[in-house]
Design a protein around this motif. Structure first.
Motif, PDB file in Angstrom:
ATOM      1  N   ASP A   1       0.841  -1.194   0.000  1.00 15.97           N
ATOM      2  CA  ASP A   1       0.000   0.000   0.000  1.00 15.97           C
ATOM      3  C   ASP A   1       0.880   1.249   0.000  1.00 15.97           C
ATOM      4  OD1 ASP A   1       1.037  -0.123   2.531  1.00 15.97           O
ATOM      5  OD2 ASP A   1      -0.885  -0.180   3.569  1.00 15.97           O
ATOM      6  N   ALA A   2       0.240   2.403   0.196  1.00 15.08           N
ATOM      7  CA  ALA A   2       0.968   3.679   0.184  1.00 15.08           C
ATOM      8  C   ALA A   2       2.031   3.724   1.283  1.00 15.08           C
ATOM      9  CB  ALA A   2      -0.009   4.844   0.345  1.00 15.08           C
ATOM     10  N   ARG A   3       1.717   3.163   2.426  1.00 13.73           N
ATOM     11  CA  ARG A   3       2.682   3.152   3.539  1.00 13.73           C
ATOM     12  C   ARG A   3       3.906   2.313   3.175  1.00 13.73           C
ATOM     13  NH1 ARG A   3       3.936   0.180   7.955  1.00 13.73           N
ATOM     14  NH2 ARG A   3       2.415  -1.411   7.521  1.00 13.73           N
ATOM     15  N   ALA A   4       3.684   1.163   2.545  1.00 14.22           N
ATOM     16  CA  ALA A   4       4.792   0.302   2.123  1.00 14.22           C
ATOM     17  C   ALA A   4       5.636   1.000   1.059  1.00 14.22           C
ATOM     18  CB  ALA A   4       4.258  -1.023   1.589  1.00 14.22           C
ATOM     19  N   LEU A   5       4.988   1.689   0.152  1.00 11.95           N
ATOM     20  CA  LEU A   5       5.731   2.424  -0.876  1.00 11.95           C
ATOM     21  C   LEU A   5       6.570   3.539  -0.268  1.00 11.95           C
ATOM     22  CD1 LEU A   5       3.066   2.570  -3.720  1.00 11.95           C
ATOM     23  CD2 LEU A   5       5.152   1.175  -3.624  1.00 11.95           C
ATOM     24  N   ARG A   6       6.037   4.209   0.773  1.00 15.76           N
ATOM     25  CA  ARG A   6       6.823   5.244   1.473  1.00 15.76           C
ATOM     26  C   ARG A   6       8.060   4.629   2.116  1.00 15.76           C
ATOM     27  NH1 ARG A   6       1.933   7.226   3.253  1.00 15.76           N
ATOM     28  NH2 ARG A   6       2.194   6.250   5.282  1.00 15.76           N
ATOM     29  N   GLU A   7       7.867   3.458   2.719  1.00 14.75           N
ATOM     30  CA  GLU A   7       9.012   2.805   3.352  1.00 14.75           C
ATOM     31  C   GLU A   7      10.036   2.353   2.316  1.00 14.75           C
ATOM     32  OE1 GLU A   7      10.301  -0.669   6.497  1.00 14.75           O
ATOM     33  OE2 GLU A   7       8.176  -0.156   6.338  1.00 14.75           O
ATOM     34  N   LEU A   8       9.559   1.881   1.170  1.00 15.15           N
ATOM     35  CA  LEU A   8      10.486   1.491   0.102  1.00 15.15           C
ATOM     36  C   LEU A   8      11.288   2.696  -0.398  1.00 15.15           C
ATOM     37  CD1 LEU A   8       8.304  -1.060  -1.860  1.00 15.15           C
ATOM     38  CD2 LEU A   8      10.522  -1.503  -0.789  1.00 15.15           C
ATOM     39  N   ARG A   9      10.631   3.850  -0.536  1.00 17.80           N
ATOM     40  CA  ARG A   9      11.349   5.070  -0.931  1.00 17.80           C
ATOM     41  C   ARG A   9      12.381   5.436   0.133  1.00 17.80           C
ATOM     42  NH1 ARG A   9       6.324   6.463  -3.072  1.00 17.80           N
ATOM     43  NH2 ARG A   9       5.708   7.588  -1.200  1.00 17.80           N
ATOM     44  N   SER A  10      11.993   5.276   1.386  1.00 16.60           N
ATOM     45  CA  SER A  10      12.913   5.559   2.490  1.00 16.60           C
ATOM     46  C   SER A  10      14.108   4.600   2.453  1.00 16.60           C
ATOM     47  CB  SER A  10      12.179   5.427   3.825  1.00 16.60           C
ATOM     48  OG  SER A  10      13.080   5.476   4.894  1.00 16.60           O
ATOM     49  N   LEU A  11      13.856   3.325   2.182  1.00 21.86           N
ATOM     50  CA  LEU A  11      14.939   2.345   2.080  1.00 21.86           C
ATOM     51  C   LEU A  11      15.892   2.707   0.944  1.00 21.86           C
ATOM     52  CD1 LEU A  11      12.976  -0.981   2.668  1.00 21.86           C
ATOM     53  CD2 LEU A  11      14.635   0.083   4.220  1.00 21.86           C
ATOM     54  N   ASN A  12      15.323   3.157  -0.173  1.00 21.20           N
ATOM     55  CA  ASN A  12      16.142   3.565  -1.310  1.00 21.20           C
ATOM     56  C   ASN A  12      17.027   4.753  -0.936  1.00 21.20           C
ATOM     57  OD1 ASN A  12      17.062   3.538  -3.982  1.00 21.20           O
ATOM     58  ND2 ASN A  12      15.543   5.044  -4.576  1.00 21.20           N
ATOM     59  N   LYS A  13      16.458   5.710  -0.236  1.00 17.65           N
ATOM     60  CA  LYS A  13      17.225   6.883   0.205  1.00 17.65           C
ATOM     61  C   LYS A  13      18.305   6.477   1.208  1.00 17.65           C
ATOM     62  CE  LYS A  13      16.491  11.617   1.715  1.00 17.65           C
ATOM     63  NZ  LYS A  13      15.492  12.622   2.042  1.00 17.65           N
ATOM     64  N   ARG A  14      17.945   5.603   2.128  1.00 18.10           N
ATOM     65  CA  ARG A  14      18.916   5.124   3.119  1.00 18.10           C
ATOM     66  C   ARG A  14      20.073   4.399   2.442  1.00 18.10           C
ATOM     67  NH1 ARG A  14      16.349   1.550   7.537  1.00 18.10           N
ATOM     68  NH2 ARG A  14      18.527   1.523   8.162  1.00 18.10           N
ATOM     69  N   MET A  15      19.763   3.593   1.425  1.00 17.87           N
ATOM     70  CA  MET A  15      20.809   2.864   0.709  1.00 17.87           C
ATOM     71  C   MET A  15      21.764   3.835   0.023  1.00 17.87           C
ATOM     72  SD  MET A  15      22.136  -0.012  -0.156  1.00 17.87           S
ATOM     73  CE  MET A  15      21.002  -1.351  -0.137  1.00 17.87           C
ATOM     74  N   ARG A  16      21.210   4.852  -0.626  1.00 15.29           N
ATOM     75  CA  ARG A  16      22.064   5.849  -1.287  1.00 15.29           C
ATOM     76  C   ARG A  16      22.963   6.559  -0.285  1.00 15.29           C
ATOM     77  NH1 ARG A  16      17.640   7.590  -3.852  1.00 15.29           N
ATOM     78  NH2 ARG A  16      17.639   9.538  -2.699  1.00 15.29           N
ATOM     79  N   LEU A  17      22.388   6.981   0.846  1.00 16.79           N
ATOM     80  CA  LEU A  17      23.170   7.693   1.862  1.00 16.79           C
ATOM     81  C   LEU A  17      24.240   6.803   2.480  1.00 16.79           C
ATOM     82  CD1 LEU A  17      20.301   9.718   3.549  1.00 16.79           C
ATOM     83  CD2 LEU A  17      22.245  10.675   2.290  1.00 16.79           C
TER      84      LEU A  17
END
Length: 154
Positions: free
Chosen positions: A55-71
């Motif tokens: 859902d939208a919450r899972a997609l937000r967390e996936l975006r957060s994971l992507n950002k965390r991976m980049r950082l």
């Protein structure tokens, strides 16, 4: 006059300890990358087995994971660059003790460059931890709301 071997090694010890500290930070950052990868794989499996749960919450967390991976990757890259520059600095310190030409300015500039890389690595690490903490707050807020809804329906 050139320095003795003992003096050269003594000069090189402080940067070597800095490399050890940077290695520890790289270890911590790679551990955080591993956790991000594990979580992303969990979502991947969830999407394969129960795609309706993404859902939208899972997609937000996936975006957060992507950002965390980049950082985290930026942090690791900066930290490794700092360690490599310090290694070159140690080599130049030793050469400086053996030759009559002074490499002091080069050694100082490289050391300052390593501090810039180290600072970049620590900033990226700080940002990754901040994103992870913000995501945790969002998730805990979501579960508190869900728990509140469950209590209201009882």
């Amino acid at each position: 006059m050139t320095a003795s071997a003992v003096e050269i090694i003594q000069l090189a010890l402080a940067p070597i300890f800095l490399i050890v500290g940077i290695g520890t930070m790289v270890n911590v950052a790679t551990g955080r990358v591993a956790r991000v990868i594990d979580r992303a794989r969990w979502f991947e499996e969830l999407a394969r087995e129960k795609s309706q749960r993404i859902d939208a919450r899972a997609l937000r967390e996936l975006r957060s994971l992507n950002k965390r991976m980049r950082l985290a990757n930026w942090s690791i890259n900066f930290l490794i660059a700092a360690a490599l520059v310090i290694c070159v600095d140690v080599i130049l310190l030793m050469i400086n003790g053996l030759v009559t030409t002074s490499l002091d300015t080069t050694i100082l500039v490289l050391f300052m460059l390593s501090m810039v890389f180290l600072t970049g690595g620590l900033i990226a690490f700080f940002l990754e931890v901040s994103v992870a903490t913000a995501t945790l707050k969002i998730n805990s807020h979501y579960f508190q709301q869900s728990h509140q809804l469950d209590e209201d329906s009882d």
